[in-house]
Design a protein around this motif. Sequence first.
Motif, short mmCIF file in Angstrom:
data_model
loop_
_atom_site.label_atom_id
_atom_site.label_comp_id
_atom_site.label_asym_id
_atom_site.label_seq_id
_atom_site.Cartn_x
_atom_site.Cartn_y
_atom_site.Cartn_z
N GLN A 37 -4.27 -5.93 -4.06
CA GLN A 37 -5.25 -4.86 -3.90
C GLN A 37 -5.27 -4.41 -2.43
OE1 GLN A 37 -6.95 -3.40 -6.50
NE2 GLN A 37 -5.49 -4.70 -7.62
N PRO A 38 -5.69 -3.16 -2.19
CA PRO A 38 -5.77 -2.69 -0.79
C PRO A 38 -6.69 -3.60 0.03
CG PRO A 38 -6.04 -0.86 -2.31
CD PRO A 38 -6.06 -2.12 -3.14
N ALA A 39 -6.24 -3.93 1.22
CA ALA A 39 -7.02 -4.78 2.14
C ALA A 39 -7.15 -4.04 3.45
CB ALA A 39 -6.32 -6.11 2.34
N MET A 40 -8.35 -3.81 3.88
CA MET A 40 -8.58 -3.00 5.07
C MET A 40 -9.06 -3.77 6.30
SD MET A 40 -7.61 -0.13 4.33
CE MET A 40 -7.03 0.63 2.85
N ASN A 70 4.78 -6.91 5.05
CA ASN A 70 5.16 -5.59 5.55
C ASN A 70 3.93 -4.97 6.21
OD1 ASN A 70 5.90 -2.97 6.01
ND2 ASN A 70 6.36 -2.47 3.89
N PRO A 71 3.90 -4.92 7.55
CA PRO A 71 2.71 -4.39 8.23
C PRO A 71 2.46 -2.90 8.01
CG PRO A 71 4.42 -4.92 9.82
CD PRO A 71 4.91 -5.37 8.49
N GLN A 72 3.37 -2.24 7.30
CA GLN A 72 3.17 -0.82 7.00
C GLN A 72 2.37 -0.63 5.71
OE1 GLN A 72 4.11 1.34 9.32
NE2 GLN A 72 4.89 -0.42 10.45
N SER A 73 2.18 -1.70 4.95
CA SER A 73 1.48 -1.63 3.68
C SER A 73 0.32 -2.63 3.69
CB SER A 73 2.44 -1.97 2.54
OG SER A 73 1.75 -2.02 1.32
N PHE A 74 -0.89 -2.11 3.76
CA PHE A 74 -2.07 -2.97 3.81
C PHE A 74 -2.53 -3.31 2.40
CE2 PHE A 74 -1.89 -2.21 8.17
CZ PHE A 74 -2.69 -3.13 8.80
N VAL A 75 -1.69 -4.08 1.71
CA VAL A 75 -1.98 -4.56 0.36
C VAL A 75 -2.00 -6.08 0.44
CG1 VAL A 75 -1.13 -4.69 -2.00
CG2 VAL A 75 -0.94 -2.55 -0.73
N CYS A 76 -3.04 -6.66 -0.09
CA CYS A 76 -3.15 -8.11 -0.08
C CYS A 76 -1.97 -8.73 -0.83
CB CYS A 76 -4.47 -8.53 -0.73
SG CYS A 76 -4.66 -10.32 -0.87
N PRO A 77 -1.22 -9.63 -0.19
CA PRO A 77 -0.09 -10.26 -0.87
C PRO A 77 -0.51 -11.24 -1.96
CG PRO A 77 -0.33 -11.15 1.33
CD PRO A 77 -1.34 -10.05 1.19
N ILE A 78 -1.79 -11.57 -2.03
CA ILE A 78 -2.28 -12.51 -3.05
C ILE A 78 -2.72 -11.78 -4.32
CG2 ILE A 78 -4.04 -14.27 -3.55
CD1 ILE A 78 -3.97 -14.86 -0.46
N CYS A 79 -3.60 -10.77 -4.16
CA CYS A 79 -4.13 -10.09 -5.34
C CYS A 79 -3.58 -8.68 -5.53
CB CYS A 79 -5.66 -10.05 -5.29
SG CYS A 79 -6.34 -8.96 -4.01
#
Length: 114
Positions: free
Chosen positions: A95-98, A84-93
């Motif tokens: 955590q927020p990914a910037m 989901n490009p609207q949510s910058f959360v790492c799909p692995i861990c």
Amino acid sequence: MHELSVALSLVQLADDAARQAGASQVIALHLRIGALAGVVPDALRFSFDLAAAGTLVAGARLEIEEVPVRIFCDLCNAEADLPNPQSFVCPICQQPAMRMVQGRELQLISLEVP
């Protein structure tokens, strides 16, 4: 619809490049468009035919590669596509990914000429 201005710019670039190469027409343009580029591929396709009229690009195919948003996570040290490009959360861990690696592209990759 700003896709018309994008189409006009692409047609101008392609027409100029074809003329410089001595080509009499352009058969296809190959583009890469990132999910966050702010360009709707279907609207660009629609605008492209209008923009190409009367140029060496008239009648050319517009080949679009849609590029997903890809991030690099500093916490788990991995690259991943965002579901989901609207949510910058790492799909692995989770955590927020910037750090975005790809997803904003709007690139004219190549032209096909006879």
